[in-house]
Design a protein around this motif. Structure first.
Motif, PDB file in Angstrom:
ATOM      1  N   UNK A  59       0.858  -1.182   0.000  1.00 15.32           N
ATOM      2  CA  UNK A  59       0.000   0.000   0.000  1.00 15.32           C
ATOM      3  C   UNK A  59       0.897   1.236   0.000  1.00 15.32           C
ATOM      4  N   UNK A  60       0.718   2.100  -0.980  1.00 15.51           N
ATOM      5  CA  UNK A  60       1.505   3.334  -1.019  1.00 15.51           C
ATOM      6  C   UNK A  60       0.836   4.385  -0.146  1.00 15.51           C
ATOM      7  N   UNK A  61       1.632   4.998   0.723  1.00 11.86           N
ATOM      8  CA  UNK A  61       1.137   6.011   1.653  1.00 11.86           C
ATOM      9  C   UNK A  61       2.122   7.169   1.660  1.00 11.86           C
ATOM     10  N   UNK A  92      -1.830  10.611   3.273  1.00  6.78           N
ATOM     11  CA  UNK A  92      -2.547  10.582   2.002  1.00  6.78           C
ATOM     12  C   UNK A  92      -2.266   9.270   1.285  1.00  6.78           C
ATOM     13  N   UNK A  93      -3.183   8.898   0.405  1.00  9.92           N
ATOM     14  CA  UNK A  93      -2.955   7.811  -0.539  1.00  9.92           C
ATOM     15  C   UNK A  93      -2.687   8.460  -1.895  1.00  9.92           C
ATOM     16  N   UNK A  94      -1.513   8.236  -2.496  1.00 11.87           N
ATOM     17  CA  UNK A  94      -1.242   8.823  -3.810  1.00 11.87           C
ATOM     18  C   UNK A  94      -1.982   8.055  -4.897  1.00 11.87           C
ATOM     19  N   UNK A 101      -3.809  13.076  -4.867  1.00  9.28           N
ATOM     20  CA  UNK A 101      -3.769  12.293  -3.638  1.00  9.28           C
ATOM     21  C   UNK A 101      -5.066  12.501  -2.880  1.00  9.28           C
ATOM     22  N   UNK A 102      -5.487  11.454  -2.188  1.00  4.19           N
ATOM     23  CA  UNK A 102      -6.710  11.571  -1.396  1.00  4.19           C
ATOM     24  C   UNK A 102      -6.358  11.371   0.068  1.00  4.19           C
ATOM     25  N   UNK A 103      -7.064  12.041   0.946  1.00  6.84           N
ATOM     26  CA  UNK A 103      -6.770  11.912   2.378  1.00  6.84           C
ATOM     27  C   UNK A 103      -6.899  10.462   2.833  1.00  6.84           C
ATOM     28  N   UNK A 104      -6.019  10.050   3.695  1.00  7.14           N
ATOM     29  CA  UNK A 104      -6.067   8.699   4.252  1.00  7.14           C
ATOM     30  C   UNK A 104      -7.194   8.611   5.272  1.00  7.14           C
TER      31      UNK A 104
END
Length: 74
Positions: free
Chosen positions: A11-13, A25-27, A33-36
């Motif tokens: 999982x990229x974070x 964030x999740x790229x 990017x969207x907020x985690x």
């Protein structure tokens, strides 16, 4: 402001900010990017981020994706 990228069990974070004010964030593949859906506590130091994320996502580990690493930019 620090911007760090991690591969946590596949999982990229991304984590941006500084100790006490981290934002995760999740790229996306489109560069956005969207907020985690989790927070990084204020008391987590920069050198502890990878371990914190690994502890948080430990249930995502599989025999194929079993490492948590910071992605260093060259």
């Amino acid at each position: 402001m620090t911007a760090l990228k991690f591969n946590i069990f596949g999982i990229l974070i991304m984590v941006a900010g500084s100790p006490g004010a981290w934002r995760a964030f999740y790229p996306g593949t489109d560069g956005k990017r969207r907020p985690a859906d989790f927070i990084v506590p204020a008391d987590v130091a920069q050198h502890e981020l990878c371990e914190y994320l690994a502890d948080l996502f430990h249930e995502e580990a599989t025999p194929r994706n079993n490492t948590a690493t910071e992605i260093k930019h060259a």
